[in-house]
Design a protein around this motif. Structure first.
Motif, PDB file in Angstrom:
ATOM      1  N   MET A   1      38.598   4.540  51.983  1.00  0.00           N
ATOM      2  CA  MET A   1      39.626   4.333  52.975  1.00  0.00           C
ATOM      3  C   MET A   1      40.843   3.695  52.311  1.00  0.00           C
ATOM      4  O   MET A   1      40.706   2.902  51.389  1.00  0.00           O
ATOM      5  N   LEU A   2      42.015   4.027  52.790  1.00  0.00           N
ATOM      6  CA  LEU A   2      43.244   3.488  52.225  1.00  0.00           C
ATOM      7  C   LEU A   2      43.443   2.037  52.636  1.00  0.00           C
ATOM      8  O   LEU A   2      43.128   1.651  53.758  1.00  0.00           O
ATOM      9  N   THR A   3      43.994   1.257  51.727  1.00  0.00           N
ATOM     10  CA  THR A   3      44.358  -0.119  52.061  1.00  0.00           C
ATOM     11  C   THR A   3      45.673  -0.093  52.830  1.00  0.00           C
ATOM     12  O   THR A   3      46.381   0.919  52.850  1.00  0.00           O
ATOM     13  N   ILE A   4      46.007  -1.209  53.440  1.00  0.00           N
ATOM     14  CA  ILE A   4      47.257  -1.293  54.198  1.00  0.00           C
ATOM     15  C   ILE A   4      48.452  -1.068  53.278  1.00  0.00           C
ATOM     16  O   ILE A   4      49.418  -0.387  53.643  1.00  0.00           O
ATOM     17  N   GLU A   5      48.407  -1.592  52.056  1.00  0.00           N
ATOM     18  CA  GLU A   5      49.505  -1.390  51.107  1.00  0.00           C
ATOM     19  C   GLU A   5      49.677   0.088  50.790  1.00  0.00           C
ATOM     20  O   GLU A   5      50.793   0.603  50.738  1.00  0.00           O
ATOM     21  N   GLU A   6      48.568   0.791  50.565  1.00  0.00           N
ATOM     22  CA  GLU A   6      48.624   2.220  50.286  1.00  0.00           C
ATOM     23  C   GLU A   6      49.140   2.992  51.497  1.00  0.00           C
ATOM     24  O   GLU A   6      49.932   3.921  51.371  1.00  0.00           O
ATOM     25  N   LEU A   7      48.714   2.572  52.677  1.00  0.00           N
ATOM     26  CA  LEU A   7      49.157   3.211  53.914  1.00  0.00           C
ATOM     27  C   LEU A   7      50.661   3.023  54.104  1.00  0.00           C
ATOM     28  O   LEU A   7      51.371   3.965  54.447  1.00  0.00           O
TER      29      LEU A   7
END
Length: 167
Positions: A1-7
């Motif tokens: 799952m993507l992290t918030i930073e990646e999102l």
């Protein structure tokens, strides 16, 4: 799952690009984004039953679907749209899908630069398609006011490459 930073990075990249729709799937999670009126809507769907979606202070990621609206890039987009409305009368577009080359060889200077004066038969770039190098001519007389594609970039049929102010 993507992290918030990646999102956040994905949202920023989509906002700054000309892409209108984007879908990414990994490990049972699907992220879909669609631009409408300069606003990016994001939908996150977690289809894996063994791993619930994480909750964060900024974005509550529910197990079914969540929409997030990012409006922070909107003023910049309006500014970019105003800048791209520079005075031009004609767009030189790619006649085919291929790789754009702005110079005849890697060591040579570019055919044209911003501010260059062109005539109808002036070669402005090359588009390589299936090992054939096709010279693209200006087809108008005028001045190059904007270069819209980079050297070595893959271009699509009809994609604007240069903007010209006719003389």
């Amino acid at each position: 799952m993507l992290t918030i930073e990646e999102l956040r990075e994905v949202i920023t990249l989509i906002d700054q690009s000309s892409i209108n729709e984007f879908t990414y799937e990994t490990d049972g999670t699907t992220i879909s984004m669609k631009k409408t009126n300069g606003v990016t809507e994001q939908q996150l769907v977690n289809t894996r039953a063994d791993q619930p979606a994480q909750e964060t202070p900024e974005v509550a990621l529910k197990e079914e679907a969540v929409k997030v609206t990012s409006e922070q890039q909107q003023p910049e987009e309006n500014q970019v749209n105003q800048e791209s409305n520079t005075a031009y009368d004609y767009e030189i577009v790619s006649p085919m899908v291929g790789t754009l080359y702005t110079a005849p060889t890697p060591e040579s200077d570019a055919y044209v630069t911003k501010g260059s004066t062109v005539k109808e038969e002036t070669v402005v770039c090359i588009v390589e398609a299936m090992k054939l190098f096709n010279e693209i001519e200006a087809e108008v007389t005028g001045e190059i006011v904007e270069i819209m594609a980079e050297d070595g970039e893959l271009v699509e049929y009809g994609q604007p490459l240069f903007r010209v102010k006719k003389q």
